[in-house]
Design a protein around this motif. Structure first.
Motif, short mmCIF file in Angstrom:
data_model
loop_
_atom_site.label_atom_id
_atom_site.label_comp_id
_atom_site.label_asym_id
_atom_site.label_seq_id
_atom_site.Cartn_x
_atom_site.Cartn_y
_atom_site.Cartn_z
N ASN A 185 50.77 14.33 21.09
CA ASN A 185 49.34 14.23 20.85
C ASN A 185 48.82 15.55 20.27
OD1 ASN A 185 46.43 14.80 22.02
ND2 ASN A 185 46.64 12.57 21.81
N ILE A 186 48.17 15.46 19.14
CA ILE A 186 47.73 16.67 18.42
C ILE A 186 46.78 17.52 19.25
CG2 ILE A 186 46.41 17.50 16.43
CD1 ILE A 186 47.53 15.17 14.83
N GLU A 187 45.77 16.88 19.86
CA GLU A 187 44.79 17.63 20.64
C GLU A 187 45.44 18.37 21.81
OE1 GLU A 187 44.38 14.46 19.71
OE2 GLU A 187 42.73 14.67 18.27
N LYS A 188 46.37 17.68 22.50
CA LYS A 188 47.05 18.31 23.63
C LYS A 188 47.93 19.46 23.17
CE LYS A 188 47.09 14.29 26.71
NZ LYS A 188 47.93 13.29 27.41
N MET A 189 48.60 19.29 22.02
CA MET A 189 49.46 20.35 21.52
C MET A 189 48.65 21.59 21.14
SD MET A 189 52.40 19.13 21.95
CE MET A 189 53.34 20.43 21.18
N ASN A 190 47.51 21.34 20.54
CA ASN A 190 46.64 22.47 20.17
C ASN A 190 46.12 23.20 21.42
OD1 ASN A 190 46.94 22.01 17.43
ND2 ASN A 190 45.15 20.68 17.29
N LYS A 191 45.77 22.44 22.45
CA LYS A 191 45.30 23.05 23.70
C LYS A 191 46.39 23.89 24.36
CE LYS A 191 41.70 19.72 24.99
NZ LYS A 191 41.31 18.65 25.94
N LYS A 192 47.63 23.44 24.21
CA LYS A 192 48.76 24.18 24.80
C LYS A 192 49.14 25.41 23.98
CE LYS A 192 50.88 20.23 27.18
NZ LYS A 192 50.87 20.80 28.55
N GLY A 193 48.47 25.58 22.85
CA GLY A 193 48.71 26.77 22.04
C GLY A 193 49.79 26.63 20.99
N PHE A 194 50.15 25.39 20.65
CA PHE A 194 51.17 25.18 19.63
C PHE A 194 50.54 25.01 18.25
CE2 PHE A 194 53.73 24.10 23.30
CZ PHE A 194 55.01 24.47 22.94
N GLU A 195 51.22 25.55 17.27
CA GLU A 195 50.92 25.24 15.88
C GLU A 195 51.74 23.98 15.59
OE1 GLU A 195 51.65 27.42 11.58
OE2 GLU A 195 51.43 28.66 13.37
N TYR A 196 51.05 22.89 15.31
CA TYR A 196 51.70 21.59 15.35
C TYR A 196 51.45 20.79 14.08
CZ TYR A 196 52.84 16.91 17.21
OH TYR A 196 53.36 15.66 17.42
#
Length: 444
Positions: free
Chosen positions: A424-435
């Motif tokens: 999930n893009i939003e979750k990945m961004n919240k976790k600090g990943f460049e996705y």
């Protein structure tokens, strides 16, 4: 029934074993003595869930035999299946040399009435060639032994082949007379008794059915990848588009997942073979040709995203690859997207640390053996150690819910290029990943 299965590759071994499971006496024949000896020892040449235990059990019961002697197998059988390879020729056509060699052997050694079944994926008109080849050998022997040639295309998916055979969507039989059809109906009755799935037709239509089925599935994949590429450029999210169109019952959700392109032993070969069949018949198959072109380009998309992010010169960069096989639940790497992606990155100087649950031996031995810039690791997390980014290429189950904190600790940079749109893009961004995903603009 008493059956022989010539060819112990993916199709032949699965088919022969499943027939044996239903109580038939099956002799599997192969010219490879080493393979036959290993099969007798319970060593299976391919990975397919459930197959190994089924082979061992039926061999122990005596319903399944393995031999290199086709002459002996013919004596003991009433139906013989041809399930040998039809490799792709330089012009894209299916090479029938192995099929016709088996046909020649049948003509040389058959002693009683036979049903000869083409199980291999073969071009329209192959049954006629098989019939002519057998008859030619019978004429040389000056004997008159009746036989029929039947087309029985396979529709097995790697990773779920046992289930597909035991509970088929359909069984397609192309035959020229009712008596032969009744024999084939009886043979397949244990697999079709719950619902009427037996579809009878003429031989040429049966031969064409296999190519048409694979071509339309490949078309759905390439079409969705084309939509994904358009989505990226116009600011749309292909993940949402997929849900929007898949809810239409006329379309459905199967085979509309965007990704790195299709691979394997069937789709690439069969699409190109169908193209050649059409051209030989004087017709230019524009959609079929476009399907192949889109897929060829799609295999480079994930590598292109990496190059856009890190630059053309990848010297000094290391990338983790999760998944090598062309799809989950198989060790098959034929035409796998991972091969194209890895070669695109390493030729620009990158180092690769790769992990796959089943396909690493295949990669080492055949498909990436000449690439010194590939290292294989014991776990998915080990592949991340010191890597500049991770590329998810094959959607194995163990990649679905990884420990993202562990991943961040091991990666040099918390960057993921997801070739299967698993997270999930939003979750990945919240976790600090460049996705990065397929078919999603980078700004989303």
């Amino acid at each position: 029934m008493k059956l022989s299965m010539v060819g112990t590759g993916y199709v032949g071994l699965v088919t022969g074993t499943c027939f044996a499971e239903m109580g038939n006496s099956v002799i599997c024949v192969d010219i490879d003595e080493n393979k036959i000896e290993k099969l007798k020892q319970g060593i299976i040449p391919i990975y397919e869930p459930g197959l190994e235990s089924m082979v061992k059990e039926n061999y122990k019961k005596g319903t399944l035999e393995f031999t290199t002697d086709i002459k002996e197998a013919l004596k003991k059988s009433d139906v013989i299946f041809i399930a040998v390879g039809t490799p792709q020729g330089e012009d894209g056509s299916a090479d029938l040399q192995y099929v016709l060699k088996v046909a020649q052997d049948i003509g040389k050694y058959m002693t009683h009435k036979m049903i000869v079944v083409d199980k291999s994926t073969v071009p329209v008109g192959t049954a006629d060639k098989v019939k002519e080849t057998i008859q030619k050998e019978l004429d040389k022997r000056k004997v008159n032994i009746p036989f029929e040639v039947v087309s029985n295309p396979e529709f097995l998916k790697e990773g779920s082949a046992i289930e597909d055979f035991m509970k088929p969507d359909r069984v397609v039989i192309g035959a020229e007379n009712e008596e032969t059809l009744e024999v084939m109906k009886e043979l397949y009755a244990p697999f079709t008794h719950n619902h009427e799935r037996f579809i009878a037709m003429d031989v040429r239509s049966a031969e064409m059915t296999k190519y048409a089925a694979n071509a339309i599935l490949a078309t759905k994949i390439s079409f969705m990848n084309e939509i994904a590429n358009i989505c990226e450029r116009v600011g749309a999210d292909v993940n949402k588009v997929r849900i929007g169109i898949g809810s239409d019952k006329r379309i459905g959700y199967s085979f509309i997942y965007p990704g790195c392109g299709y691979g394997g032993s069937c789709f690439p070969k069969d699409v190109q073979a169908l193209n050649k069949i059409a051209l030989d018949a004087g017709y230019k198959p524009r959609i079929i040709q476009a399907v192949e072109e889109v897929n060829r380009d799609q295999k480079r998309v994930l590598a292109q995203k990496v190059i856009k992010r890190f630059g053309e010169d990848l010297n000094g960069k290391t990338f983790a690859i999760w998944g090598l096989s062309f799809k989950p639940e198989t060790d098959d790497m034929r035409e796998a997207s991972s091969i194209t992606i890895i070669n695109e990155l390493t030729k620009r100087g990158a180092k690769i640390k790769a992990y796959d649950p089943k396909a690493m031996d295949e990669a080492k031995e055949f498909y990436l053996k000449d690439n010194p810039n590939v290292e294989y690791t014991q776990s998915k997390y080990d592949a991340l150690n010191g890597a500049d980014a991770m590329l998810l290429v094959t959607e194995w189950k163990e990649f679905r819910s990884p420990d993202f904190d562990e991943m961040k600790q091991r990666l040099k940079n918390p960057i993921i290029f997801d070739g299967r749109n698993q997270y999930n893009i939003e979750k990945m961004n919240k976790k600090g990943f460049e996705y990065y995903q397929i078919g999603v603009p980078e700004s989303i």
